[in-house]
Design an enzyme around this catalytic site. Sequence first.
Site, PDB file in Angstrom:
ATOM      1  N   HIS A  45      65.848  49.157 -17.852  1.00  0.00           N
ATOM      2  CA  HIS A  45      64.794  49.312 -18.401  1.00  0.00           C
ATOM      3  C   HIS A  45      64.515  50.402 -19.304  1.00  0.00           C
ATOM      4  O   HIS A  45      63.747  50.682 -20.267  1.00  0.00           O
ATOM      5  CB  HIS A  45      63.426  49.291 -17.564  1.00  0.00           C
ATOM      6  CG  HIS A  45      63.038  47.893 -16.994  1.00  0.00           C
ATOM      7  ND1 HIS A  45      62.527  46.745 -17.646  1.00  0.00           N
ATOM      8  CD2 HIS A  45      63.302  47.349 -15.812  1.00  0.00           C
ATOM      9  CE1 HIS A  45      62.451  45.725 -17.053  1.00  0.00           C
ATOM     10  NE2 HIS A  45      62.870  45.788 -15.875  1.00  0.00           N
ATOM     11  N   GLU A 154      64.845  40.248  -6.149  1.00  0.00           N
ATOM     12  CA  GLU A 154      63.679  39.932  -7.131  1.00  0.00           C
ATOM     13  C   GLU A 154      63.610  38.782  -7.893  1.00  0.00           C
ATOM     14  O   GLU A 154      62.882  38.531  -8.693  1.00  0.00           O
ATOM     15  CB  GLU A 154      63.423  41.460  -7.980  1.00  0.00           C
ATOM     16  CG  GLU A 154      64.719  41.224  -8.877  1.00  0.00           C
ATOM     17  CD  GLU A 154      64.732  42.414 -10.202  1.00  0.00           C
ATOM     18  OE1 GLU A 154      63.655  43.160 -10.013  1.00  0.00           O
ATOM     19  OE2 GLU A 154      65.686  42.632 -11.084  1.00  0.00           O
ATOM     20  N   ASP A 180      59.209  41.935 -10.181  1.00  0.00           N
ATOM     21  CA  ASP A 180      60.121  40.526 -10.685  1.00  0.00           C
ATOM     22  C   ASP A 180      59.922  39.704  -9.598  1.00  0.00           C
ATOM     23  O   ASP A 180      59.729  38.497  -9.822  1.00  0.00           O
ATOM     24  CB  ASP A 180      61.343  41.066 -10.997  1.00  0.00           C
ATOM     25  CG  ASP A 180      61.130  41.605 -12.540  1.00  0.00           C
ATOM     26  OD1 ASP A 180      60.494  41.228 -13.449  1.00  0.00           O
ATOM     27  OD2 ASP A 180      61.824  42.804 -12.760  1.00  0.00           O
TER      28      ASP A 180
END
Length: 261
Positions: A45, A154, A180
């Site tokens: 990210h 996740e 997630d």
Amino acid sequence: MKNILKRKLAAGSRPVGSFFELGSEFVVEALGKTGLDFLIVDNEHGPFEAERTADFVRAAELAGIAPLARVREISRPAVLKLLDVGAQGIVVPDIHTLDQVRALVEYAKFSPLGKRGFCPSRKDGWGFDYPATEDLRTNMEYCNSETLLIPQCETVGCLENIETIAALEGVDGIFIGPFDLSISMGVPGQFEHPDFVRALGRIRDACRSAGKFTMYFTVHADQVARGFRFGFDAMTFSLDARVLIQAYRDAIRRIREESAP
Ligand code: 3PY
Ligand code: MG
């Protein structure tokens, strides 16, 4: 490269880390004054690639914090480069299948566990860091044991296979991504939902049975101790940017209140 996080995990000393997003060696240096045990340089990210990650890894080593990195994708170059610049562990997002984790073991661990490619690189002082420099087998064994491979659980796919994934040789521990995972389970952000809590228990138990560690992530400081009580071995608290914003917000609010005319 001696992995201080691995030793803290083995000692059961409940290490606490944070994601690193702010992208400055000064920030890493400053975080070294806070008591944090590890950082995760976020190549998923965050905006970083391996070259800048190397700078943050170097700064973290100097600051006494264990540098981990999150890889951007499950691919040989993505894994190899972060390990070769000296990340002491990789966190791997978006795992859906057992085969993806098998591939990760191949990319991240040297023979005989996997098929990681070897070249003298920063990770081993370009071949000069070990007494047994000339002994490639010793070097590979050392790297395999000091470098943590941490797949993220996740997705529902990963959750459904978690017992087999956690038990896979070469997997050192599992990082649970609550955002997630909750999205994948259809209960986004409902971290107290009974199905979600049951899933957390399942992951924790799978890791325990396999002798592996679990790491959990929370943006709330008051949830960290709760995570340890639940049985997670390490906790990742928030991101540098969020903590900075929150600290300034709290301070500025207080300053405004106390300075009101
Ligand atoms: C998640 O919660 O999904 C994470 O990956 C933590 O960054
Ligand atoms: Mg995630």
